[in-house]
Design an enzyme around this catalytic site. Structure first.
Site, mmCIF file in Angstrom:
data_model
loop_
_atom_site.group_PDB
_atom_site.id
_atom_site.type_symbol
_atom_site.label_atom_id
_atom_site.label_comp_id
_atom_site.label_asym_id
_atom_site.label_seq_id
_atom_site.Cartn_x
_atom_site.Cartn_y
_atom_site.Cartn_z
ATOM 1 N N LYS A 50 0.859 -1.189 0.000
ATOM 2 C CA LYS A 50 0.000 0.000 0.000
ATOM 3 C C LYS A 50 0.887 1.228 0.000
ATOM 4 O O LYS A 50 2.023 1.178 0.488
ATOM 5 C CB LYS A 50 -0.846 0.000 1.273
ATOM 6 N N GLY A 97 -19.672 7.187 -1.875
ATOM 7 C CA GLY A 97 -18.664 7.401 -2.914
ATOM 8 C C GLY A 97 -18.698 6.225 -3.882
ATOM 9 O O GLY A 97 -19.763 5.618 -4.101
HETATM 10 P P1 NAD Z 1 -14.701 7.584 -2.141
HETATM 11 O O1 NAD Z 1 -13.749 8.658 -1.787
HETATM 12 O O2 NAD Z 1 -15.226 7.470 -3.526
HETATM 13 O O3 NAD Z 1 -16.007 7.698 -1.188
HETATM 14 C C1 NAD Z 1 -15.942 7.871 0.183
HETATM 15 C C2 NAD Z 1 -17.289 8.379 0.666
HETATM 16 O O4 NAD Z 1 -17.288 8.406 2.082
HETATM 17 C C3 NAD Z 1 -17.654 9.787 0.217
HETATM 18 O O5 NAD Z 1 -19.012 9.808 -0.157
HETATM 19 C C4 NAD Z 1 -17.481 10.626 1.493
HETATM 20 O O6 NAD Z 1 -18.357 11.730 1.527
HETATM 21 C C5 NAD Z 1 -17.860 9.602 2.520
HETATM 22 N N1 NAD Z 1 -17.424 9.900 3.879
HETATM 23 C C6 NAD Z 1 -16.209 10.337 4.300
HETATM 24 N N2 NAD Z 1 -16.240 10.490 5.642
HETATM 25 C C7 NAD Z 1 -17.479 10.132 6.044
HETATM 26 C C8 NAD Z 1 -18.131 10.077 7.295
HETATM 27 N N3 NAD Z 1 -17.505 10.413 8.410
HETATM 28 N N4 NAD Z 1 -19.416 9.654 7.337
HETATM 29 C C9 NAD Z 1 -20.064 9.300 6.220
HETATM 30 N N5 NAD Z 1 -19.493 9.336 5.008
HETATM 31 C C10 NAD Z 1 -18.231 9.745 4.932
HETATM 32 O O7 NAD Z 1 -14.015 6.231 -1.648
HETATM 33 P P2 NAD Z 1 -14.354 4.748 -2.093
HETATM 34 O O8 NAD Z 1 -13.520 4.359 -3.245
HETATM 35 O O9 NAD Z 1 -15.852 4.582 -2.165
HETATM 36 O O10 NAD Z 1 -13.784 3.942 -0.851
HETATM 37 C C11 NAD Z 1 -14.479 3.891 0.385
HETATM 38 C C12 NAD Z 1 -13.771 2.904 1.302
HETATM 39 O O11 NAD Z 1 -13.742 1.615 0.689
HETATM 40 C C13 NAD Z 1 -12.309 3.212 1.623
HETATM 41 O O12 NAD Z 1 -12.041 2.781 2.935
HETATM 42 C C14 NAD Z 1 -11.537 2.355 0.650
HETATM 43 O O13 NAD Z 1 -10.257 2.029 1.119
HETATM 44 C C15 NAD Z 1 -12.419 1.128 0.613
HETATM 45 N N6 NAD Z 1 -12.251 0.311 -0.589
HETATM 46 C C16 NAD Z 1 -12.495 0.839 -1.819
HETATM 47 C C17 NAD Z 1 -12.388 0.026 -2.921
HETATM 48 C C18 NAD Z 1 -12.709 0.545 -4.300
HETATM 49 O O14 NAD Z 1 -12.819 -0.291 -5.210
HETATM 50 N N7 NAD Z 1 -12.903 1.834 -4.502
HETATM 51 C C19 NAD Z 1 -11.990 -1.305 -2.786
HETATM 52 C C20 NAD Z 1 -11.757 -1.812 -1.512
HETATM 53 C C21 NAD Z 1 -11.907 -0.985 -0.408
#
Ligand code: NAD
Length: 362
Positions: A72, A172
């Site tokens: 990472k 997100g």
């Molecule tokens: P993203 O940035 O697209 O979305 C994150 C969302 O969380 C946003 O809508 C933001 O407003 C919201 N958010 C932030 N703080 C918040 C809070 N305190 N309360 C409520 N909402 C809050 O990110 P993503 O790609 O959707 O990833 C989200 C999580 O999933 C991360 O932890 C990431 O590591 C994990 N993840 C993502 C993927 C992927 O394919 N994108 C894969 C595995 C894990």
């Protein structure tokens, strides 16, 4: 930082004086192959967080049966900084010779950022379609995997997707996609949240409308029906499935007592800390750990790396996540341990066995 029988193998801290920029890379374990893991961009990211996330990737890649270890990276910056392309390109040049780490997208990075890294060093996954990529966020790879995971987890509670009530923290890439796939499969999305707050409607929210509201107004709380609650309140809503899909450490010993879901699917990485997960297990709440539930993204990234089609990628996500969710929940029942303990045991067995053949990981 903890060191154990798996790693981490390498911890790099980089500083770029002319940009005032810091970045970290942790290569946790490479016994199964070069490590794959996302590049997180955030002003608050720490090396400890990156190390914990790298370990999650080691376990995730192992149990998904991928020939890759876990790593990472973290860039300490605001993803909206106007110099972001310069940051990515500078970071990429620094990790050019670190061939045991293959970067992918994560919070604060996306297909475009991966294209910049690829342009610099010829090594990245999660590329734009024009460069032969499978755009995993646009396609909703992780959300799709979570919806398949939900189907299997529900069967262990005698429930099915039709009519099941779901609350999703974070709207997100992951939150939106899982809302879409679950509602297509008959589930009712009763609450979603973002940084501005929670929108709650026990009769169900329309996912398409929510997406439009988020896009046009910047927050789901502007949805014109339902009750508006604080951002934290989503975690204590009574529902069948709660999906934390935003930040790490949102359920801890401080608030675990207020959780009222029957099942938690960890969409985010490390959203529930380990002590709190044990409490939930003892209360009979079924928690599918992050590295099983949210593996859809890395499975798609790996399919892209091997020049496979979108359809093949979705099939691989479905098959692997259904199989692994069933496997860990069965072992959890049989050995009377939490699903995480069962999953870690399975993932570690493969890595430790591979390490016996690999001098590089020793
Ligand atoms: P993203 O940035 O697209 O979305 C994150 C969302 O969380 C946003 O809508 C933001 O407003 C919201 N958010 C932030 N703080 C918040 C809070 N305190 N309360 C409520 N909402 C809050 O990110 P993503 O790609 O959707 O990833 C989200 C999580 O999933 C991360 O932890 C990431 O590591 C994990 N993840 C993502 C993927 C992927 O394919 N994108 C894969 C595995 C894990």
């Amino acid at each position: 930082m903890t060191f154990d029988e798996l790693g981490p193998l390498k911890i790099e801290e980089h500083y770029f004086p002319s940009l005032g920029l810091k970045a970290y890379v942790v290569v946790d374990n490479t016994a199964l192959g070069p490590s794959i893991g996302g590049v997180r961009v955030s002003p608050n990211v720490t090396i400890e967080e990156i190390a914990r996330l790298a370990r999650t990737m080691t376990l995730k890649n192992s149990i998904a049966g991928l020939p890759h270890g876990g790593g990472k990276a973290g860039i300490v910056a605001d993803p909206k900084d106007e110099r972001i392309e310069t940051f990515f390109r500078a970071f990429a040049r620094r990790i050019k010779s670190l061939e045991e780490y293959i970067p992918g997208p994560d919070m604060g990075s996306n297909e475009e950022s991966m294209a910049w890294i690829y342009d610099e060093i010829g090594r990245a996954v999660g590329l734009p379609e024009e460069l032969g990529g499978l755009p995993l966020d646009k396609l909703g790879a992780t959300g799709y995997g979570l919806s398949e995971c939900a189907d299997i987890a529900l069967s262990f509670r005698g429930l099915s997707l039709k009519g099941v009530r779901v609350a999703i923290q974070g709207f997100g890439s992951v939150g939106k996609a899982v809302a879409r796939f679950l509602s297509e499969k008959g589930a009712i999305i009763i609450a979603v949240s973002d940084t501005k707050g929670t929108i709650y409607a026990p009769e169900g929210l329309m996912v398409k409308e929510l997406m439009e509201v988020k896009k046009t107004t910047g927050s789901v709380v502007n949805y014109n029906r339902g009750e508006r609650l604080s951002a934290e309140e989503i975690l204590s809503i009574e529902c069948d499935i709660l999906i934390p899909a935003a930040n790490p450490d949102v359920i801890t010993m401080k608030n675990v007592g207020s959780v009222k879901a029957k099942i938690i699917l960890e969409g985010a990485n490390i959203p529930v800390n380990l002590d709190a997960e044990e409490v939930l297990y003892k209360k009979g709440i079924l928690v599918v750990p992050d590295f099983i539930a949210n593996a859809g993204g890395v499975i798609m990234a790996w399919m892209e790396y091997n020049h496979r089609t979108q359809e093949e990628a979705f099939n691989a996500i479905r098959d692997k996540i259904r199989k692994n969710t069933g496997l860990i929940l069965e072992r959890s029942l049989k050995e009377k341990v939490s699903p995480r303990k069962a999953a870690v045991a399975i993932a570690k067995e493969r890595i430790l066995s591979a390490m016996r053949y690999r001098l590089v990981a020793k």
